[in-house]
Design an enzyme around this catalytic site. Structure first.
Site, short mmCIF file in Angstrom:
data_model
loop_
_atom_site.label_atom_id
_atom_site.label_comp_id
_atom_site.label_asym_id
_atom_site.label_seq_id
_atom_site.Cartn_x
_atom_site.Cartn_y
_atom_site.Cartn_z
N HIS A 68 1.02 -1.41 -0.13
CA HIS A 68 -0.05 -0.09 -0.40
C HIS A 68 0.91 1.07 0.29
O HIS A 68 0.85 2.24 -1.04
CB HIS A 68 -0.75 0.06 1.07
CG HIS A 68 -1.60 1.53 1.44
ND1 HIS A 68 -2.85 1.11 1.59
CD2 HIS A 68 -0.97 2.54 1.61
CE1 HIS A 68 -3.33 2.42 1.33
NE2 HIS A 68 -2.81 3.06 2.06
N GLU A 69 2.02 1.27 1.07
CA GLU A 69 2.48 2.43 1.01
C GLU A 69 3.70 2.63 -0.16
O GLU A 69 3.64 3.09 -0.98
CB GLU A 69 3.12 2.42 2.39
CG GLU A 69 3.12 2.73 3.16
CD GLU A 69 2.09 3.12 3.51
OE1 GLU A 69 2.36 4.36 3.35
OE2 GLU A 69 0.69 3.46 3.98
N HIS A 72 1.87 4.44 -3.01
CA HIS A 72 1.73 6.10 -3.10
C HIS A 72 3.62 6.61 -2.80
O HIS A 72 3.15 7.23 -3.78
CB HIS A 72 2.15 6.36 -1.62
CG HIS A 72 0.47 6.09 -1.01
ND1 HIS A 72 -0.54 6.50 -1.07
CD2 HIS A 72 0.38 5.48 -0.01
CE1 HIS A 72 -1.53 6.56 -0.69
NE2 HIS A 72 -0.83 5.93 0.70
ZN LIG Z 1 -1.87 5.49 2.47
#
Ligand SMILES: [Zn+2]
Length: 376
Positions: A68-69, A72
């Site tokens: 998830h990170e 980004h």
């Molecule tokens: Zn996030």
């Protein structure tokens, strides 16, 4: 204990670090899965099976948060936003950004990337669980089902329009796009984030009062975290906008006390450290900056050597980590101090020492500036 970070590995060029709190959380997750979630969802298995499902579930959750990170970070890198690394801490992960995105579009894409990745992982694990349902042991089915569920929850939680969660950043980017003002957009969205935090805390208190003590405490903690993060992000944005474009020259103390290289360490302690209470002194010979000497280095030297060791033998050469050019942007320097943990820097101009910059002075001026401009 909190705040201590260990670098685990590098992925696609990003450093993945884990906050110490995550070790605690990983054990807690494994335990609550092995003793609570899996026995309830798949009764009748052996305890060892539940524990291996718990460990696999916690590892899967960990990997899901990293991905998830990472999503980004990949978008951030595409738009040349510097990312320091990914740190996993108790409530998930944080991709550390050093600058605000330059446009609402970049912010939108960057913020949305995380929940999109979590939703994709949820779909992927759900697909695996469907395949596993017929072919694999029930433990594999149970674990993949759990990972589908938890990734779905991660996507949903992060999509709450509560700044600085991803959904709040999406919300901010939309406000920013509509109104054209980053500061106002941040103020509104951090207020909404703070209100969400308060709502979660109240919900948690209701839960505690109605008997769900552990679950309720979790909600209260998450709510508190959210409120703290919302106001910290707003302050951070104000700091950036107040310091942006200001050279460090404006914050420094000019004509700093310097030490000659021939002085002994004993004299340094008696005549400089005890007199001026600074932690770092520039070492200069007739205006020429040679290096610097810090209390830390004095401490490392055995006391009996203080009388005959000269400052020149102890001082460190000037470099990136202890000097800064007078016209460097203050935001950049603040980020550097934050990263390296140094709170005093020597300010130079073409190799000449012109001042000393301390974190304390920068923060004091910043706080005055914000007070006078009514931003608090
Ligand atoms: Zn996030």
């Amino acid at each position: 204990m909190f705040g201590r970070q260990i670098t685990l590995f590098r992925l696609l060029g990003f450093e993945v670090k884990v906050d110490f709190s995550w070790v605690f959380l990983a054990l807690l997750v494994t335990w609550s899965l092995a003793e609570g979630f899996f026995p309830a969802s798949h009764p009748g298995l052996a305890p060892a099976t539940y524990w291996s499902m718990g460990a696999a579930g916690a590892a899967g959750l960990f990997a899901s948060i990293v991905l998830h990170e990472l999503s980004h970070s990949v978008v951030a890198r595409h738009y040349r936003l510097p990312i320091r690394g990914i740190t996993l801490f108790i409530f998930g992960g944080v991709a550390q950004m050093e600058k605000e995105p330059e446009s609402p579009k970049v912010e939108f894409l960057m913020a949305a990337a995380g929940p999109v990745a979590s939703a994709a992982l949820a779909a992927g694990f759900y697909g695996l669980s469907v395949v596993a349902a017929g072919a694999a042991p029930v433990s594999v089915y149970g674990t993949t089902r759990y990972l589908a569920l938890i990734n779905g929850l991660l996507a949903a939680f992060n999509l709450l329009p509560a700044f600085p969660l991803d959904g709040g950043r999406v919300f901010r980017s939309i406000l920013w796009h509509l109104k054209g003002n980053l500061e106002a957009a941040t103020r509104t969205s951090s207020r909404v984030g703070s209100a969400f935090g308060l709502g979660l805390m109240l919900l948690g208190i209701v839960e505690v009062l109605t008997g769900n003590v552990v679950g309720g405490i979790w909600w209260v903690l998450i709510g508190m975290f959210l409120r703290g993060a919302a106001s910290a992000s707003y302050m951070q944005m104000l700091t950036r906008s107040a310091l942006e474009g200001e050279p460090v020259r404006r914050f420094m103390t000019a004509d700093p006390v310097t030490v000659e290289p021939g002085v002994t360490v004993r004299e340094l302690v008696e005549d400089y450290v005890y007199r001026y209470h600074h932690e770092l002194f520039p070492v200069a010979d007739e205006g020429r900056l040679l290096g610097c000497v810090s209390v830390r280095q004095v401490k490392a030297l055995p006391r009996e050597k203080w009388d005959w060791t000269r400052v020149r033998d102890l001082s460190e050469p000037c470099g990136e980590d202890n000097t800064v050019e007078a016209d460097t942007d203050a935001v950049e320097v603040l980020a550097r101090m934050n990263r390296t943990g140094t709170s005093r820097l020597m300010v130079t101009e073409r190799g000449r020492l012109v001042g000393i910059l301390t974190l304390k002075d920068m923060l004091a001026l910043l706080s005055l500036k914000m007070d006078l401009e009514g931003k608090r």
